[in-house]
Design a protein around this motif. Sequence first.
Motif, PDB file in Angstrom:
ATOM      1  N   ASP A  40     -14.263  55.296  73.344  1.00 26.81           N
ATOM      2  CA  ASP A  40     -13.113  54.429  73.084  1.00 26.81           C
ATOM      3  C   ASP A  40     -12.357  54.192  74.383  1.00 26.81           C
ATOM      4  OD1 ASP A  40     -13.001  53.644  70.334  1.00 26.81           O
ATOM      5  OD2 ASP A  40     -12.628  55.743  69.824  1.00 26.81           O
ATOM      6  N   SER A  41     -11.825  52.992  74.539  1.00 29.10           N
ATOM      7  CA  SER A  41     -11.099  52.674  75.767  1.00 29.10           C
ATOM      8  C   SER A  41      -9.627  53.054  75.703  1.00 29.10           C
ATOM      9  CB  SER A  41     -11.224  51.186  76.074  1.00 29.10           C
ATOM     10  OG  SER A  41     -10.663  50.425  75.022  1.00 29.10           O
ATOM     11  N   ASP A  42      -9.120  53.323  74.480  1.00 27.71           N
ATOM     12  CA  ASP A  42      -7.682  53.564  74.371  1.00 27.71           C
ATOM     13  C   ASP A  42      -7.307  54.709  73.429  1.00 27.71           C
ATOM     14  OD1 ASP A  42      -8.544  52.273  72.098  1.00 27.71           O
ATOM     15  OD2 ASP A  42      -6.825  50.905  71.987  1.00 27.71           O
ATOM     16  N   LEU A  43      -8.289  55.488  72.949  1.00 27.35           N
ATOM     17  CA  LEU A  43      -7.982  56.577  72.015  1.00 27.35           C
ATOM     18  C   LEU A  43      -8.405  57.926  72.584  1.00 27.35           C
ATOM     19  CD1 LEU A  43      -9.287  55.111  68.616  1.00 27.35           C
ATOM     20  CD2 LEU A  43      -6.909  55.258  69.379  1.00 27.35           C
ATOM     21  N   LEU A  44      -7.546  58.920  72.389  1.00 30.34           N
ATOM     22  CA  LEU A  44      -7.936  60.302  72.653  1.00 30.34           C
ATOM     23  C   LEU A  44      -8.772  60.803  71.488  1.00 30.34           C
ATOM     24  CD1 LEU A  44      -4.568  61.955  73.787  1.00 30.34           C
ATOM     25  CD2 LEU A  44      -6.516  61.401  75.237  1.00 30.34           C
ATOM     26  N   HIS A  45      -9.672  61.747  71.757  1.00 29.90           N
ATOM     27  CA  HIS A  45     -10.392  62.463  70.707  1.00 29.90           C
ATOM     28  C   HIS A  45     -10.278  63.947  71.005  1.00 29.90           C
ATOM     29  CE1 HIS A  45     -11.998  59.009  68.623  1.00 29.90           C
ATOM     30  NE2 HIS A  45     -12.372  58.485  69.772  1.00 29.90           N
ATOM     31  N   HIS A  46     -10.646  64.786  70.047  1.00 33.00           N
ATOM     32  CA  HIS A  46     -10.499  66.238  70.194  1.00 33.00           C
ATOM     33  C   HIS A  46     -11.557  66.906  69.300  1.00 33.00           C
ATOM     34  CE1 HIS A  46      -7.640  69.776  70.828  1.00 33.00           C
ATOM     35  NE2 HIS A  46      -8.657  70.257  70.132  1.00 33.00           N
ATOM     36  N   VAL A  47     -12.725  67.192  69.880  1.00 32.52           N
ATOM     37  CA  VAL A  47     -13.851  67.764  69.132  1.00 32.52           C
ATOM     38  C   VAL A  47     -13.627  69.253  68.903  1.00 32.52           C
ATOM     39  CG1 VAL A  47     -16.322  68.290  69.252  1.00 32.52           C
ATOM     40  CG2 VAL A  47     -15.480  66.104  70.084  1.00 32.52           C
ATOM     41  N   PHE A  48     -13.873  69.690  67.649  1.00 34.02           N
ATOM     42  CA  PHE A  48     -13.835  71.129  67.405  1.00 34.02           C
ATOM     43  C   PHE A  48     -14.771  71.523  66.274  1.00 34.02           C
ATOM     44  CE2 PHE A  48     -10.659  69.730  64.363  1.00 34.02           C
ATOM     45  CZ  PHE A  48     -10.754  70.632  63.314  1.00 34.02           C
ATOM     46  N   VAL A  49     -15.209  72.784  66.338  1.00 40.92           N
ATOM     47  CA  VAL A  49     -16.040  73.411  65.307  1.00 40.92           C
ATOM     48  C   VAL A  49     -15.404  74.756  65.012  1.00 40.92           C
ATOM     49  CG1 VAL A  49     -18.301  74.387  64.741  1.00 40.92           C
ATOM     50  CG2 VAL A  49     -18.153  72.363  66.213  1.00 40.92           C
ATOM     51  N   GLU A  50     -15.201  75.042  63.745  1.00 35.72           N
ATOM     52  CA  GLU A  50     -14.700  76.358  63.338  1.00 35.72           C
ATOM     53  C   GLU A  50     -15.600  76.885  62.236  1.00 35.72           C
ATOM     54  OE1 GLU A  50     -10.618  76.528  62.181  1.00 35.72           O
ATOM     55  OE2 GLU A  50      -9.917  75.637  64.039  1.00 35.72           O
ATOM     56  N   SER A  51     -16.264  78.000  62.504  1.00 34.68           N
ATOM     57  CA  SER A  51     -17.068  78.655  61.471  1.00 34.68           C
ATOM     58  C   SER A  51     -17.052  80.154  61.757  1.00 34.68           C
ATOM     59  CB  SER A  51     -18.500  78.120  61.467  1.00 34.68           C
ATOM     60  OG  SER A  51     -19.244  78.695  62.515  1.00 34.68           O
ATOM     61  N   ASP A  52     -17.618  80.923  60.846  1.00 35.25           N
ATOM     62  CA  ASP A  52     -17.674  82.375  61.045  1.00 35.25           C
ATOM     63  C   ASP A  52     -18.594  82.756  62.195  1.00 35.25           C
ATOM     64  OD1 ASP A  52     -15.946  82.719  58.924  1.00 35.25           O
ATOM     65  OD2 ASP A  52     -17.539  83.116  57.469  1.00 35.25           O
TER      66      ASP A  52
END
Length: 94
Positions: A40-52
């Motif tokens: 994207d040219s104008d959006l922040l993103h924030h990738v995350f994974v949460e598991s045991d």
Amino acid sequence: MILIGDLEASGLMVSQKGRAFQPGNLALSRGETVMFVNDDSDLLHHVFVESDTFSFDSGDQEPGSRTPVTFTERGTFQVLCGIHPKMKLVVKVN
């Protein structure tokens, strides 16, 4: 060591564009690295994974940024965006 060029050649790249992950499902082997690209040219993103068994948090990703994630554990993981809650990616690690 995996180089970014190798990741591009192997197809282990996930685009983040238009508030969606592309592709929406991914299968890979344990120890493989996926490059998450904010297309994207104008959006922040924030990738995350949460598991045991496996966790990852990219922090905020600026437009154009690339974030590698190595999946070190077998299982099925839901990858989310901390900014856009409708963004979901399922990663199956064999």
